[in-house]
Design a protein around this motif. Structure first.
Motif, PDB file in Angstrom:
ATOM      1  N   ASP A  52      52.876  17.386  82.128  1.00  0.00           N
ATOM      2  CA  ASP A  52      53.770  17.200  80.987  1.00  0.00           C
ATOM      3  C   ASP A  52      53.831  18.427  80.091  1.00  0.00           C
ATOM      4  O   ASP A  52      54.672  18.506  79.190  1.00  0.00           O
TER       5      ASP A  52
ATOM      6  N   LYS B 136      60.406  12.335  86.694  1.00  0.00           N
ATOM      7  CA  LYS B 136      61.264  13.450  86.302  1.00  0.00           C
ATOM      8  C   LYS B 136      62.357  13.714  87.334  1.00  0.00           C
ATOM      9  O   LYS B 136      63.524  13.950  86.981  1.00  0.00           O
TER      10      LYS B 136
ATOM     11  N   HIS C 220      54.281  11.917  87.058  1.00  0.00           N
ATOM     12  CA  HIS C 220      55.180  12.728  86.235  1.00  0.00           C
ATOM     13  C   HIS C 220      56.429  13.145  87.010  1.00  0.00           C
ATOM     14  O   HIS C 220      57.559  12.965  86.530  1.00  0.00           O
TER      15      HIS C 220
END
Length: 242
Positions: free
Chosen positions: A72, A161, A157
């Motif tokens: 992140d 994304k 993540h």
């Protein structure tokens, strides 16, 4: 100039794997990739894996090499390595390895640790295609990693994304098994755990090398925890919760 044998091995493996894995992906759109992943996530059967006897459980042991610890905050995946373990037997012929395209400058520390350079990654497949190929390799099997929170955070993540889909595969941490079988050992690093079990330390900080060592570690400790009464993953989780 002397060629680093580890780097030569990495390039050979990437060439070998890419030729077979990515051929089927040519012409596929990102929308097709997203549809594939969403369907796969629906088919992952988390509860069933808890009841399968450990000596019959099929897993995919994997490792990521990354630019840091915090996806992140912009850290990226540089390579993915994985090997299948079926019923406690490491299937060295069933492995996955690829570099991942990265246009960012690597720190001297990462270069030294992984042996990778920017030019090694420039022509590698982009991460979205790598992840689709990786999940095609894994299918619905349980994933295993050493100190798996690192791998899990990156997959969570980038799944969201890139594909706007949640990561749903079960990941089992080898440290769970160590806590049950050797609760007083205080072993943390992969190489220390392997040396403790008589497993040769080879190709450390290479994604496939680490995956293969972790797979050997998994096989050793699956036998050990079964001797202590843990026959399934459910037994493992119940033992750890006490």
């Amino acid at each position: 100039m002397r060629i680093n044998p580890l780097i030569q091995f990495m390039k050979q493996m990437q060439s070998k794997v890419n030729s077979s894995i990515y051929a089927s992906m040519q012409g596929q759109s990102s929308a097709q990739h997203i549809a594939f992943l969403r369907q796969l996530q629906k088919e992952v059967k988390l509860e069933e894996s808890l009841e399968i006897p450990l000596n019959e459980l099929n897993v995919v042991v994997f490792d990521l090499e990354t630019t840091g610890f915090f996806p992140d905050q912009g850290n990226k995946i540089l390579s993915i390595g994985a090997v299948k373990v079926k019923g406690g037997e490491v299937r060295h012929e069933e492995c996955f390895y690829t570099l991942v395209q990265c246009n960012a400058e690597l720190t001297p520390e990462i270069k030294q640790l992984t042996g990778l350079k920017e030019e090694d990654l420039e022509g590698a497949p982009e991460l979205s295609k790598v992840l689709v190929a990786f999940y095609e390799f894994v299918k619905g099997e349980v994933l295993v990693a050493h100190h798996a929170s690192h791998e899990k955070s990156f997959l969570q993540h980038f799944n969201w994304k890139l594909f706007r889909t949640h990561f749903r595969h079960r990941i089992v941490d080898t440290s769970f098994l160590l806590k049950i079988a050797d609760p007083h050992s205080n072993l943390i690093r992969l190489e220390d755990c392997c040396e403790h079990c008589g497993i040769p330390v080879k190709d450390r900080h290479h994604a496939l090398g680490d995956a293969k060592m972790t797979a050997a570690l998994w096989s050793v400790y699956v036998d050990k925890i079964q001797e202590r009464g843990c026959k399934t993953l459910r037994d493992v989780y119940e033992k750890l919760s006490r």
